[in-house]
Design a protein around this motif. Structure first.
Motif, PDB file in Angstrom:
ATOM      1  N   SER A 121      36.144  35.010  48.095  1.00 43.82           N
ATOM      2  CA  SER A 121      36.449  35.469  46.740  1.00 43.82           C
ATOM      3  C   SER A 121      37.515  36.560  46.736  1.00 43.82           C
ATOM      4  O   SER A 121      37.596  37.370  47.675  1.00 43.82           O
ATOM      5  N   THR A 126      39.103  37.084  39.421  1.00 43.54           N
ATOM      6  CA  THR A 126      39.158  35.681  39.811  1.00 43.54           C
ATOM      7  C   THR A 126      39.778  34.892  38.666  1.00 43.54           C
ATOM      8  O   THR A 126      39.195  34.782  37.581  1.00 43.54           O
ATOM      9  N   SER A 129      39.088  28.890  40.477  1.00 39.45           N
ATOM     10  CA  SER A 129      38.350  28.546  41.687  1.00 39.45           C
ATOM     11  C   SER A 129      38.678  27.113  42.083  1.00 39.45           C
ATOM     12  O   SER A 129      38.952  26.268  41.226  1.00 39.45           O
ATOM     13  N   ASN A 152      43.349  34.335  47.808  1.00 40.39           N
ATOM     14  CA  ASN A 152      42.489  35.388  47.265  1.00 40.39           C
ATOM     15  C   ASN A 152      43.316  36.494  46.627  1.00 40.39           C
ATOM     16  O   ASN A 152      42.977  36.997  45.543  1.00 40.39           O
ATOM     17  N   GLU A 157      39.670  31.793  44.043  1.00 39.04           N
ATOM     18  CA  GLU A 157      38.443  31.760  44.841  1.00 39.04           C
ATOM     19  C   GLU A 157      38.333  30.396  45.518  1.00 39.04           C
ATOM     20  O   GLU A 157      38.507  29.360  44.884  1.00 39.04           O
TER      21      GLU A 157
END
Length: 250
Positions: A121, A126, A129, A152, A157
């Motif tokens: 992460s 974030t 993802s 990152n 993520e």
């Protein structure tokens, strides 16, 4: 890293593929029964999902074995077409079958417990993802893993799932299981991808077999790495950070 505590979690996600998307219109019960009866009589070893209306009048969609395979069947069940359905649009050609598969992939992946993955992460926000089906011994899996710090840093993520290319009886399976069983799974996975000597330790509760099944049956993974976006789109292979971020639209 927390290992799977509910062995049926991924199995439940697989089962949700069957009938997970609402039909375009309610199918006549008699037509649905005819189609299912004909299909089951011809190939009883297969499992068939719900019968749905397709965008083409007179053809109906049926999923096979709870996978990404869909056939288009005539109302009498005597004929079917196996392949993707495309729509001609003013801006080009749209693959309607792939759009539907992407929707189902997103549903399945969204139901998984992140605690059963090995997750890298960002320290800050974030922004997006990605799910990555990975093996420790493939060259492009290692190359992608070398990009993880950069991803990152840019707000991406990375959520790893295991996919041993050699199957569940391979050394690759034991290596991946070792990473998932480790006290520090992130460190162990990185060490294995860096070809460091990590003592093998396969615990009974590891999720590798379940994730391998998920990749084969629900996502149709053909090789590693396979990147699955949160919207269900699939990138079958490595993309450098700039390209991946472009695909994510951030």
């Amino acid at each position: 890293m927390t290992l799977i505590k509910k062995p049926l979690a991924i199995a439940g996600a697989l089962l949700s593929l069957i009938g997970s998307t609402a039909a375009l219109a309610e199918v006549d019960a008699g037509v649905a029964k005819t189609i299912k009866t004909r299909l089951e009589a011809s190939s009883p070893q297969m499992a068939y999902g719900e019968v749905r209306e397709s965008p083409i009048k007179g053809l109906y969609e049926v999923d096979i074995d709870g996978t990404s395979t869909t056939v288009f069947v005539s109302a009498d069940g005597n004929y079917f077409v196996h392949g993707d359905l495309f729509q001609v649009q003013s801006s080009g050609v749209a693959n309607l079958s792939e759009q539907r598969r992407a929707t189902r992939r997103a549903e399945v992946m969204g139901e998984l417990d992140k605690e059963d993955m090995i997750v890298f992460s960002p320290e800050g926000e974030t922004k997006a993802s990605v799910y990555v089906f990975t093996d420790v011994d493939c060259g492009y899996c290692r190359k992608l893993h070398q990009d993880v710090p950069e991803l990152n840093k840019r707000g991406i993520e990375v959520r790893y799932l295991a996919f041993p290319r050699g199957g569940l009886n391979s050394l690759g399976y034991r290596k991946l299981a070792t990473a998932w069983c480790a006290d520090d799974s992130n460190k162990a996975l990185t060490a294995l991808k860096n070809r460091e000597n990590v003592p093998l330790d396969v615990c009974k509760s590891n999720p590798v077999a379940a994730q391998y099944k998920l990749g084969n049956e629900a996502i149709d993974v053909r090789g590693t790495p396979t990147i699955v976006m949160e919207d269900g789109r699939v990138v079958p292979g490595y993309l450098p950070p700039d390209r991946l971020i472009e695909e994510l639209g951030i």
